[in-house]
Scaffold this motif. Structure first.
Motif, PDB file in Angstrom:
ATOM      1  N   PRO A 174     -19.442  16.605  20.078  1.00 11.17           N
ATOM      2  CA  PRO A 174     -20.208  15.574  20.799  1.00 11.17           C
ATOM      3  C   PRO A 174     -19.328  14.818  21.770  1.00 11.17           C
ATOM      4  O   PRO A 174     -18.105  14.724  21.615  1.00 11.17           O
ATOM      5  N   GLY A 175     -19.946  14.298  22.810  1.00  8.67           N
ATOM      6  CA  GLY A 175     -19.231  13.414  23.721  1.00  8.67           C
ATOM      7  C   GLY A 175     -18.404  14.098  24.780  1.00  8.67           C
ATOM      8  O   GLY A 175     -17.576  13.450  25.431  1.00  8.67           O
ATOM      9  N   ARG A 176     -18.598  15.402  24.978  1.00  8.41           N
ATOM     10  CA  ARG A 176     -17.824  16.128  25.986  1.00  8.41           C
ATOM     11  C   ARG A 176     -18.753  16.752  27.015  1.00  8.41           C
ATOM     12  O   ARG A 176     -19.792  17.324  26.678  1.00  8.41           O
ATOM     13  N   ALA A 177     -18.380  16.636  28.282  1.00 11.02           N
ATOM     14  CA  ALA A 177     -19.086  17.291  29.383  1.00 11.02           C
ATOM     15  C   ALA A 177     -18.124  18.316  29.975  1.00 11.02           C
ATOM     16  O   ALA A 177     -17.157  17.949  30.652  1.00 11.02           O
ATOM     17  N   ILE A 178     -18.377  19.596  29.723  1.00 14.59           N
ATOM     18  CA  ILE A 178     -17.432  20.648  30.086  1.00 14.59           C
ATOM     19  C   ILE A 178     -17.864  21.326  31.372  1.00 14.59           C
ATOM     20  O   ILE A 178     -19.004  21.777  31.514  1.00 14.59           O
ATOM     21  N   GLU A 214     -11.239  10.485  35.680  1.00 11.02           N
ATOM     22  CA  GLU A 214     -11.033  10.273  34.250  1.00 11.02           C
ATOM     23  C   GLU A 214     -11.173  11.578  33.458  1.00 11.02           C
ATOM     24  O   GLU A 214     -11.218  11.562  32.223  1.00 11.02           O
ATOM     25  N   ALA A 215     -11.209  12.718  34.154  1.00  9.26           N
ATOM     26  CA  ALA A 215     -11.380  14.002  33.473  1.00  9.26           C
ATOM     27  C   ALA A 215     -10.073  14.464  32.835  1.00  9.26           C
ATOM     28  O   ALA A 215      -8.972  14.160  33.303  1.00  9.26           O
ATOM     29  N   LEU A 230      -3.458  24.549  41.412  1.00  7.33           N
ATOM     30  CA  LEU A 230      -4.286  23.634  40.639  1.00  7.33           C
ATOM     31  C   LEU A 230      -3.468  22.439  40.146  1.00  7.33           C
ATOM     32  O   LEU A 230      -3.957  21.300  40.147  1.00  7.33           O
ATOM     33  N   CYS A 231      -2.239  22.675  39.715  1.00  5.78           N
ATOM     34  CA  CYS A 231      -1.367  21.564  39.316  1.00  5.78           C
ATOM     35  C   CYS A 231      -1.122  20.624  40.490  1.00  5.78           C
ATOM     36  O   CYS A 231      -1.193  19.388  40.342  1.00  5.78           O
ATOM     37  N   HIS A 232      -0.841  21.179  41.634  1.00  2.00           N
ATOM     38  CA  HIS A 232      -0.621  20.382  42.847  1.00  2.00           C
ATOM     39  C   HIS A 232      -1.872  19.570  43.176  1.00  2.00           C
ATOM     40  O   HIS A 232      -1.800  18.363  43.470  1.00  2.00           O
ATOM     41  N   ALA A 233      -3.028  20.220  43.102  1.00  2.00           N
ATOM     42  CA  ALA A 233      -4.279  19.522  43.407  1.00  2.00           C
ATOM     43  C   ALA A 233      -4.564  18.424  42.387  1.00  2.00           C
ATOM     44  O   ALA A 233      -5.028  17.332  42.743  1.00  2.00           O
ATOM     45  N   ALA A 234      -4.298  18.700  41.107  1.00  2.00           N
ATOM     46  CA  ALA A 234      -4.540  17.690  40.071  1.00  2.00           C
ATOM     47  C   ALA A 234      -3.626  16.484  40.252  1.00  2.00           C
ATOM     48  O   ALA A 234      -4.067  15.334  40.143  1.00  2.00           O
ATOM     49  N   LEU A 235      -2.360  16.728  40.544  1.00  2.00           N
ATOM     50  CA  LEU A 235      -1.427  15.620  40.750  1.00  2.00           C
ATOM     51  C   LEU A 235      -1.797  14.808  41.981  1.00  2.00           C
ATOM     52  O   LEU A 235      -1.612  13.583  42.011  1.00  2.00           O
ATOM     53  N   SER A 236      -2.334  15.458  42.982  1.00  2.00           N
ATOM     54  CA  SER A 236      -2.742  14.764  44.209  1.00  2.00           C
ATOM     55  C   SER A 236      -4.018  13.963  43.996  1.00  2.00           C
ATOM     56  O   SER A 236      -4.222  12.925  44.634  1.00  2.00           O
ATOM     57  N   HIS A 237      -4.880  14.435  43.080  1.00  2.00           N
ATOM     58  CA  HIS A 237      -6.196  13.824  42.890  1.00  2.00           C
ATOM     59  C   HIS A 237      -6.197  12.741  41.817  1.00  2.00           C
ATOM     60  O   HIS A 237      -6.831  11.694  41.971  1.00  2.00           O
ATOM     61  N   GLY A 238      -5.507  12.985  40.704  1.00  2.00           N
ATOM     62  CA  GLY A 238      -5.522  12.066  39.577  1.00  2.00           C
ATOM     63  C   GLY A 238      -6.326  12.626  38.415  1.00  2.00           C
ATOM     64  O   GLY A 238      -7.276  13.386  38.613  1.00  2.00           O
ATOM     65  N   PHE A 239      -5.956  12.251  37.199  1.00  2.82           N
ATOM     66  CA  PHE A 239      -6.618  12.780  36.004  1.00  2.82           C
ATOM     67  C   PHE A 239      -6.276  11.897  34.812  1.00  2.82           C
ATOM     68  O   PHE A 239      -5.346  11.085  34.852  1.00  2.82           O
ATOM     69  N   ALA A 240      -7.063  12.085  33.729  1.00  2.00           N
ATOM     70  CA  ALA A 240      -6.747  11.406  32.472  1.00  2.00           C
ATOM     71  C   ALA A 240      -5.648  12.151  31.736  1.00  2.00           C
ATOM     72  O   ALA A 240      -4.695  11.545  31.242  1.00  2.00           O
ATOM     73  N   SER A 241      -5.775  13.468  31.641  1.00  2.00           N
ATOM     74  CA  SER A 241      -4.731  14.300  31.052  1.00  2.00           C
ATOM     75  C   SER A 241      -4.838  15.687  31.660  1.00  2.00           C
ATOM     76  O   SER A 241      -5.886  16.071  32.189  1.00  2.00           O
ATOM     77  N   ALA A 293      -7.437  19.641  18.968  1.00  2.00           N
ATOM     78  CA  ALA A 293      -6.976  18.528  18.139  1.00  2.00           C
ATOM     79  C   ALA A 293      -6.388  17.422  19.005  1.00  2.00           C
ATOM     80  O   ALA A 293      -6.644  16.231  18.780  1.00  2.00           O
ATOM     81  N   ALA A 294      -5.596  17.799  20.022  1.00  2.00           N
ATOM     82  CA  ALA A 294      -5.017  16.791  20.911  1.00  2.00           C
ATOM     83  C   ALA A 294      -6.098  16.077  21.711  1.00  2.00           C
ATOM     84  O   ALA A 294      -6.060  14.850  21.866  1.00  2.00           O
ATOM     85  N   LEU A 295      -7.080  16.822  22.195  1.00  2.00           N
ATOM     86  CA  LEU A 295      -8.159  16.209  22.969  1.00  2.00           C
ATOM     87  C   LEU A 295      -8.992  15.266  22.107  1.00  2.00           C
ATOM     88  O   LEU A 295      -9.421  14.205  22.567  1.00  2.00           O
ATOM     89  N   LEU A 296      -9.223  15.638  20.857  1.00  2.00           N
ATOM     90  CA  LEU A 296     -10.004  14.784  19.974  1.00  2.00           C
ATOM     91  C   LEU A 296      -9.270  13.492  19.637  1.00  2.00           C
ATOM     92  O   LEU A 296      -9.893  12.509  19.241  1.00  2.00           O
ATOM     93  N   LYS A 297      -7.961  13.500  19.808  1.00  2.00           N
ATOM     94  CA  LYS A 297      -7.192  12.278  19.588  1.00  2.00           C
ATOM     95  C   LYS A 297      -7.212  11.363  20.809  1.00  2.00           C
ATOM     96  O   LYS A 297      -6.520  10.357  20.848  1.00  2.00           O
ATOM     97  N   GLY A 298      -7.990  11.751  21.807  1.00  2.00           N
ATOM     98  CA  GLY A 298      -8.157  10.883  22.957  1.00  2.00           C
ATOM     99  C   GLY A 298      -7.671  11.464  24.258  1.00  2.00           C
ATOM    100  O   GLY A 298      -7.414  10.723  25.212  1.00  2.00           O
ATOM    101  N   GLY A 299      -7.532  12.779  24.321  1.00  2.00           N
ATOM    102  CA  GLY A 299      -7.050  13.364  25.564  1.00  2.00           C
ATOM    103  C   GLY A 299      -5.577  13.101  25.761  1.00  2.00           C
ATOM    104  O   GLY A 299      -5.094  12.891  26.863  1.00  2.00           O
TER     105      GLY A 299
END
Length: 309
Positions: A174-178, A214-215, A230-241, A293-299
């Motif tokens: 529950p609580g995930r939008a994939i 916040e993704a 994708l790593c370059h794009a993520a670092l340029s854009h921002g993310f939760a984890s 398990a890591a994601l369930l601990k809050g990302g």
């Protein structure tokens, strides 16, 4: 499960009248938290409120309601004295019967569990103060359920063995939008888990600006150049984890190349690589369990333990 009208309507269409059993309140130790629900029909059920004697009793009561046509019921069950469970607490359950005629377009967040009447002031005040995701409340013969919290976005890049294993583990949570991205439609399995958004894209990195900041991201493609983009794009854009599948050697090379692209060491260190928990093993399902398990601990940004996967 929180209240899901489409799922309830589909269950009614498939099986006829359905009783929704809700954990409305708990005291002391209990198998599931308030807000947990399950659906029961004459020959089956979906979801769980904790199993064992409590669930067995809940299912029997639900089927009695179906047979009798009763619309609602409410009961407090001490787990030890009444059901001989070791939890030692107590659970208050609410049963509600639904069919084609009684299923509303939207379930009222506050509704009477007896004869309908004007909403009491106490209920209106409590309803107005409830935040999304709050536990249900029973007050003056009424049940109040909060609006569901917003689902946390998870973007999975790559539909290979590990991507498929992670999606299969995370989709029922529950609580995930994939959102699941890969290069072409034939990259994905035939059966996509319910609720997962699939996006075939010839240039996946171009989709990164569409992801909420916040993704959580998991980069799992079969192409190292695409992984880097994708790593370059993520670092340029921002993310939760963000987690990247790979070895320590791969990550050392990526760190150097991402630094050359202008990213600071502190920012690059927000990407976790390798991912998973090597104590669990290196097959896709074991990696998926460790990452989940890591994601369930809050990302948690540290989606890794020990060495490479």
């Amino acid at each position: 499960m929180s209240f899901d009208r489409p799922a309830l309507a589909a269950t009614i269409a498939a099986h006829g009248p359905v009783v929704r059993v809700l954990v409305a309140a708990t005291a002391g130790s209990a198998p599931r938290d308030p807000g947990t629900a399950m659906l029961v029909w004459s020959s089956g059920q979906s979801g769980t409120i904790g199993g064992g004697a409590l669930e067995h009793e809940a299912v029997l009561s639900a089927r009695d309601m179906l047979a009798a046509g009763r619309p609602t019921a409410q009961r407090r069950l001490p787990l030890g004295p009444t059901l001989r469970q070791c939890c030692g607490g107590a659970v208050t359950l609410v049963w509600e019967r639904f069919d084609d005629a009684s299923l509303p377009d939207t379930l009222p967040r506050a509704r009477p569990l007896g004869p309908a009447g004007d909403m009491p002031v106490s209920v209106a005040r409590k309803l107005g103060a409830m935040r999304p995701g709050a536990a249900p409340t029973l007050i003056d013969g009424w049940l109040i359920e909060a609006a569901p919290p917003e689902r946390r976005p998870l973007w999975v890049w790559g539909a290979g063995h590990v991507g498929r294993a992670i999606v299969s583990v995370m989709a029922p949570m529950p609580g995930r939008a994939i959102t699941w991205i890969d290069l072409a439609p034939d990259c994905f399995p035939t059966d996509i888990p319910e609720g997962v958004i699939v996006i075939p894209a010839a240039a996946p990195a171009a989709l990164m600006p569409r992801a909420p900041q916040e993704a959580d991201h998991l980069i799992l493609t079969r192409d190292h150049d695409l992984d880097l983009a994708l790593c370059h794009a993520a670092l340029s854009h921002g993310f939760a984890s963000c987690g990247l599948i790979g070895s320590a050697t791969k990550w050392a090379r990526f760190r150097s190349r991402l630094s050359a692209l202008g990213h600071s060491n502190a920012l690059i260190s927000r990407i976790a690589c390798p991912i998973g928990d090597t104590s669990l093993g290196r097959d896709p399902q074991a990696i998926a369990v460790g990452v989940a398990a890591a994601l369930l601990k809050g990302g948690n940004e540290k989606m890794t333990r020990d060495r490479a996967v």
